[in-house]
Design a protein around this motif. Structure first.
Motif, short mmCIF file in Angstrom:
data_model
loop_
_atom_site.label_atom_id
_atom_site.label_comp_id
_atom_site.label_asym_id
_atom_site.label_seq_id
_atom_site.Cartn_x
_atom_site.Cartn_y
_atom_site.Cartn_z
N THR A 168 20.29 47.12 34.81
CA THR A 168 20.66 47.77 33.55
C THR A 168 22.12 47.48 33.22
N GLN A 169 22.98 47.56 34.22
CA GLN A 169 24.40 47.29 33.99
C GLN A 169 24.62 45.83 33.59
N ARG A 170 23.88 44.93 34.21
CA ARG A 170 23.99 43.51 33.85
C ARG A 170 23.59 43.30 32.39
N ILE B 115 35.62 46.48 34.12
CA ILE B 115 36.38 45.38 34.74
C ILE B 115 35.44 44.20 35.01
N ALA B 116 34.26 44.50 35.54
CA ALA B 116 33.30 43.43 35.84
C ALA B 116 32.89 42.69 34.57
N THR B 117 32.70 43.44 33.49
CA THR B 117 32.30 42.82 32.23
C THR B 117 33.41 41.91 31.70
N GLU B 118 34.64 42.38 31.82
CA GLU B 118 35.77 41.55 31.36
C GLU B 118 35.87 40.27 32.20
N TRP C 68 33.33 37.90 31.06
CA TRP C 68 33.74 37.34 29.78
C TRP C 68 34.69 36.16 29.98
N ARG C 69 35.62 36.34 30.92
CA ARG C 69 36.61 35.29 31.17
C ARG C 69 36.06 34.17 32.06
N ASP C 70 35.10 34.50 32.92
CA ASP C 70 34.54 33.51 33.84
C ASP C 70 33.03 33.70 33.91
N PRO C 71 32.29 33.14 32.95
CA PRO C 71 30.83 33.34 32.88
C PRO C 71 30.09 32.87 34.12
N ASP C 72 30.70 31.98 34.89
CA ASP C 72 30.03 31.45 36.08
C ASP C 72 30.20 32.34 37.31
N ALA C 73 30.95 33.41 37.18
CA ALA C 73 31.24 34.26 38.34
C ALA C 73 30.00 34.94 38.89
N PHE D 64 27.18 38.32 37.98
CA PHE D 64 27.42 39.76 37.83
C PHE D 64 27.59 40.45 39.18
N GLY D 65 26.77 40.06 40.16
CA GLY D 65 26.86 40.71 41.47
C GLY D 65 28.26 40.59 42.07
N PHE D 66 28.80 39.39 42.03
CA PHE D 66 30.15 39.16 42.55
C PHE D 66 31.17 39.94 41.73
N ALA D 67 31.02 39.88 40.39
CA ALA D 67 31.99 40.54 39.50
C ALA D 67 32.03 42.04 39.73
N ILE D 68 30.86 42.67 39.88
CA ILE D 68 30.84 44.12 40.02
C ILE D 68 31.39 44.56 41.38
N GLU D 69 31.12 43.78 42.42
CA GLU D 69 31.65 44.14 43.74
C GLU D 69 33.17 43.99 43.77
N GLU D 70 33.66 42.93 43.17
CA GLU D 70 35.11 42.74 43.07
C GLU D 70 35.74 43.86 42.24
N ALA D 71 35.06 44.26 41.18
CA ALA D 71 35.58 45.33 40.33
C ALA D 71 35.64 46.65 41.08
N LYS D 72 34.63 46.93 41.89
CA LYS D 72 34.62 48.16 42.68
C LYS D 72 35.80 48.18 43.66
N ARG D 73 36.08 47.03 44.25
CA ARG D 73 37.22 46.95 45.16
C ARG D 73 38.52 47.18 44.40
N THR D 74 38.61 46.62 43.21
CA THR D 74 39.81 46.81 42.39
C THR D 74 40.03 48.28 42.08
N VAL D 75 38.96 48.97 41.71
CA VAL D 75 39.05 50.40 41.40
C VAL D 75 39.45 51.19 42.64
#
Length: 223
Positions: free
Chosen positions: A154-156, A189-192, A195-200, A202-213
């Motif tokens: 759903t988030q993706r 953060i994951a969505t942004e 947006w900047r790196d479409p090849d990243a 979603f799974g990687f982006a959201i985990e990285e975002a969680k660490r950032t938070v």
């Protein structure tokens, strides 16, 4: 009395759509879409609301797109207001495939925040297809209120919808990065990042975002 071949074919197709066999229903929907007939529209929409198989629902939607939008869209708009979640979801999905922007007023805030995740996801996809030019920012403002909801799929879907709106969604997304809810911040953060790196991915982006938070960097802009 001899039954005309065309009537026999129509009867067979209608019966096929009601078959207990998903493969028979699939073939019937294919046949109806291959030879469009306004007389089938009601049955196709009725079947969409109850069809249990995804691949058959997709064929039903395809068959509907083969008919004139002037005939299908009004009936689909009625379904969007149905009390049954699958009817709402599939009608929204079909409207997104038809792409007739006259359907835009039916994409209400209530649908975009529907309690049923599948309905909401269908509404997000339909919204980004149907939104009139110049109203993308207002749509983004509504969509960001749904950040953090649901499971990963759903988030993706929401991230994809926001990204599809283009750069106009960035201010609303930026505001969400300062939200009090860490789930909202991480999703923003994951969505942004996507947006900047479409090849990243979603799974990687959201985990990285969680660490950032977790590290307290939720409100910082990406460099």
């Amino acid at each position: 009395m001899t039954v005309p071949k065309e009537d026999t074919k129509t009867t067979r197709a209608l019966q096929g759509l009601e078959s207990n066999s998903s493969s028979v229903r699939l073939r019937a929907a294919l046949a109806v879409g291959t030879t469009p007939d306004p007389g089938f529209i009601g049955k196709l929409i009725e079947r969409c609301a109850i069809e249990p198989e995804f691949h058959v629902r997709e064929m039903l939607t395809w068959a509907l797109t083969r008919h004139a939008a002037s005939m299908t869209v009004p009936l689909l708009l009625d379904e969007v207001r149905s009390e049954h979640a699958q009817a709402r979801s599939q009608a929204l999905h079909t409207l997104s495939k038809i792409g007739d922007r006259q359907a835009w007023p039916a994409i209400t805030r209530a649908l975009l925040s529907d309690a049923d995740d599948e309905v909401a996801r269908s509404a997000w996809r339909a919204a980004v297809v149907l939104v009139p030019e110049g109203e993308e920012h207002e749509l983004a403002v509504v969509l960001v209120t749904q950040l953090g909801r649901g499971e990963r799929e759903t988030q993706r879907s929401l991230s994809r919808a926001l990204i599809a709106l283009g750069e106009v969604m960035l201010p609303a997304l930026g505001a969400a990065k300062a939200d009090l809810d860490p789930l909202v911040r991480a999703h923003a953060i994951a969505t942004e990042r996507l947006w900047r790196d479409p090849d990243a991915g979603f799974g990687f982006a959201i985990e990285e975002a969680k660490r950032t938070v977790a590290l307290g960097g939720a409100g910082q802009e990406e460099r």
